[in-house]
Design a protein around this motif. Structure first.
Motif, mmCIF file in Angstrom:
data_model
loop_
_atom_site.group_PDB
_atom_site.id
_atom_site.type_symbol
_atom_site.label_atom_id
_atom_site.label_comp_id
_atom_site.label_asym_id
_atom_site.label_seq_id
_atom_site.Cartn_x
_atom_site.Cartn_y
_atom_site.Cartn_z
ATOM 1 N N ARG A 121 0.775 -1.094 0.061
ATOM 2 C CA ARG A 121 -0.041 0.214 0.142
ATOM 3 C C ARG A 121 0.846 1.100 -0.055
ATOM 4 N N PHE B 223 0.678 5.618 0.164
ATOM 5 C CA PHE B 223 -0.191 6.500 0.425
ATOM 6 C C PHE B 223 0.552 7.989 0.600
ATOM 7 N N SER C 185 5.575 3.913 1.639
ATOM 8 C CA SER C 185 5.138 2.623 1.279
ATOM 9 C C SER C 185 5.340 1.607 2.154
ATOM 10 N N PHE D 76 -1.250 0.045 8.607
ATOM 11 C CA PHE D 76 -1.873 1.049 8.145
ATOM 12 C C PHE D 76 -2.863 1.511 9.471
ATOM 13 N N VAL E 41 -4.779 7.001 -0.358
ATOM 14 C CA VAL E 41 -4.129 5.786 -1.008
ATOM 15 C C VAL E 41 -4.102 5.786 -2.295
ATOM 16 N N LEU F 37 -2.454 0.211 -4.306
ATOM 17 C CA LEU F 37 -2.866 -0.856 -3.448
ATOM 18 C C LEU F 37 -2.795 -2.235 -4.169
#
Length: 499
Positions: A195, A197, A377, A390, A408, A411
């Protein structure tokens, strides 16, 4: 540069790779390399197809007319490269050819680029595919009834978007061979999910009215950097985390006013350089210098043997004209947040020794107008742990009291390893027969496009392989010359043994 003929077999690989290094192909700017591949394919009479996201496939039909005798195999690479350079290097990735250089290290020849990434990730995959295409066309290679789809994806390095948004009808097959690994004695059959963001923190600045304040810049440089997945467990320094530590201690000991913080470029690269500009009383300059001289050796000691060229410097900014700084409350909260931000391996795999299970890369910070932008990351072998990390980060952001907006941007799923697949068994046997040695079969912490391919095509068996490449995602990237021939030999033998 030596004559390409001296690089070994296959010569066509080196001819193609050399041409590829002349072509700009940063992530999201693959149009020129795609056009080059298209022209090569069309010149040889092969059918091509491009999907909406601009992935390209070249279709090479097998020699059997009977569908029952045909075997469909996909060979896949990505067209983009990580565009990283040293700050002192003059290079425009949008138009300049890479400046190639040969190195000899421990009696091994390596190819690198001067001051920039080499793009062996994944230029070697493209060159292998083009070489196979050319050799099938001229009759020097024959894979019988195998229908080959040569798949070239876009935007792998920025967030795997070529794979994630690809037209599911673009390819089909029993096997997929990904050409994006970087150790010639290790094949990958699984990888972490991730993920990525972006965080935006609103701020207001205040005018500096004290005429006795001077601007200084604290810089962190000299770090190796590297891949934020495969190198995250190598104790390499993250410039942003080191800078945050130095600034937090400085902010605690002195009455300073921070103007800006900058560092990092890509979320998939460990940050090599970062700096902060701040104001301090001129009368305290010498005290700050003495204070840092006491702090710096303790920090450098943590990276002895892994990042020994770390430099932390203090410079006077005589001509700095921006006389603004964050408010004290915002500054304290921001410095606390960045100092507390997790980074590096979070947990290790419980049964696979040395395999990172979950990690975080604090990758980028930019001071923009009215906003601090930071990028993170995270990776994990399981969705649960990826989500739990997260959740913890969002809790830290909440506790900071700062106005933080999170978006985000990427993903991607994990690629669950199957150690008993038919493709894995064939690969192990072919490697053993060729080199009289056992190949290591592994899952890795880096993200690969196979994560999406395995999700979209659950019945397609997959493996990732490639020649030795060191220093990926950094200006130290280099390709071992003789390793190219080894993987070529294996790749051809594997294709000839698939059924």
């Amino acid at each position: 540069m030596e004559d390409l003929k001296d690089f070994g077999e296959p010569l066509e690989f080196w001819q193609y790779f050399y041409e590829i290094t002349k072509i700009p192909r940063c992530s999201q700017h693959e149009e020129i390399i795609r056009e080059y591949i298209l022209k090569e394919a069309e010149k040889m009479g092969y059918r091509t197809e491009v999907d909406k996201i601009q992935n390209l496939v070249v279709r090479i039909p097998g020699k059997s007319d009977k569908e029952a005798e045909k075997l469909k195999v996909v060979l896949q690479s990505h067209m983009d490269m990580v565009c990283e350079k040293h700050d002192r290097t003059q290079h425009d990735f949008a138009k300049d050819s890479l400046k190639l250089k040969l190195l000899e290290i421990d009696n091994e020849k390596w190819l690198t680029a001067e001051g920039t990434t080499l793009g062996a990730d994944n230029g070697v995959g493209i060159a292998y595919q083009l070489t196979i295409m050319k050799k099938i066309r001229d009759g020097s290679l024959d894979f019988g009834g195998i229908d080959l789809d040569l798949l070239f994806t876009v935007d792998e390095e920025r967030g795997l978007s070529g794979a994630s948004q690809m037209d599911k009808k673009l390819i089909s097959g029993k096997y997929l061979l990904n050409l994006d690994s970087e150790e010639d004695d290790r094949f990958t059959i699984g990888c972490a999910g991730g993920r990525v963001f972006i965080g935006n923190i609103k701020y207001e600045k205040e005018l500096i009215r004290n005429v006795n304040l001077i601007a200084v810049k604290i810089s962190v440089s000299g770090l190796m950097g590297g891949h934020s997945g495969s190198d995250i467990n190598k104790n390499r320094g993250n410039a942003l985390k080191i800078l945050a530590e130095v600034i937090w201690k400085t902010n605690t000991e002195f009455d300073v006013f921070i103007n800006s913080i900058e560092g990092g470029n890509l979320t998939n690269a460990i940050t090599r350089e970062a700096h902060a500009i701040l104001f301090i009383e001129q009368s305290q300059k010498n005290e700050l210098e003495a204070f840092l001289k006491g702090v710096i050796p303790n920090i450098k000691m943590l990276y002895e043997g892994t990042d020994s060229n770390l430099e932390i410097s203090l410079d006077i900014m005589k001509d700095f004209i921006d006389k603004t700084a964050f408010s004290k409350d915002f500054q304290n909260r921001l410095v606390d947040l960045f100092h507390l931000m997790p980074n590096g391996p979070i947990s290790l795999h419980p049964t696979s020794e040395g395999l990172v299970h979950t990690s975080l890369n604090f990758a980028v910070v930019h001071t923009l107008e009215n906003l601090i932008e930071f990028k993170v990351s995270t990776r994990s072998l399981t969705q649960y742990d990826k989500d739990t990390l997260f959740e913890k980060l969002k809790t830290i952001f909440k506790i900071s009291g700062l106005d933080i907006n999170i978006e985000v941007v990427t993903l991607y799923p994990s690629w669950p390893p199957d150690f008993n697949s038919k493709l894995t068994e064939i690969s192990k046997q072919v490697y053993k027969n060729l080199f009289d040695n056992e190949v290591t079969i592994q899952a890795i912490h880096a993200g690969l496009e196979c994560a999406f391919f395995s999700y979209y095509y659950p019945d397609m068996e997959m493996i990732s392989l490639g020649p030795d490449v060191l220093g990926g995602h950094s200006p130290d990237e280099r390709l071992k010359i003789k390793s190219v021939a080894k993987i070529w030999k294996f790749l051809i033998a594997l294709l000839q043994n698939l059924d």
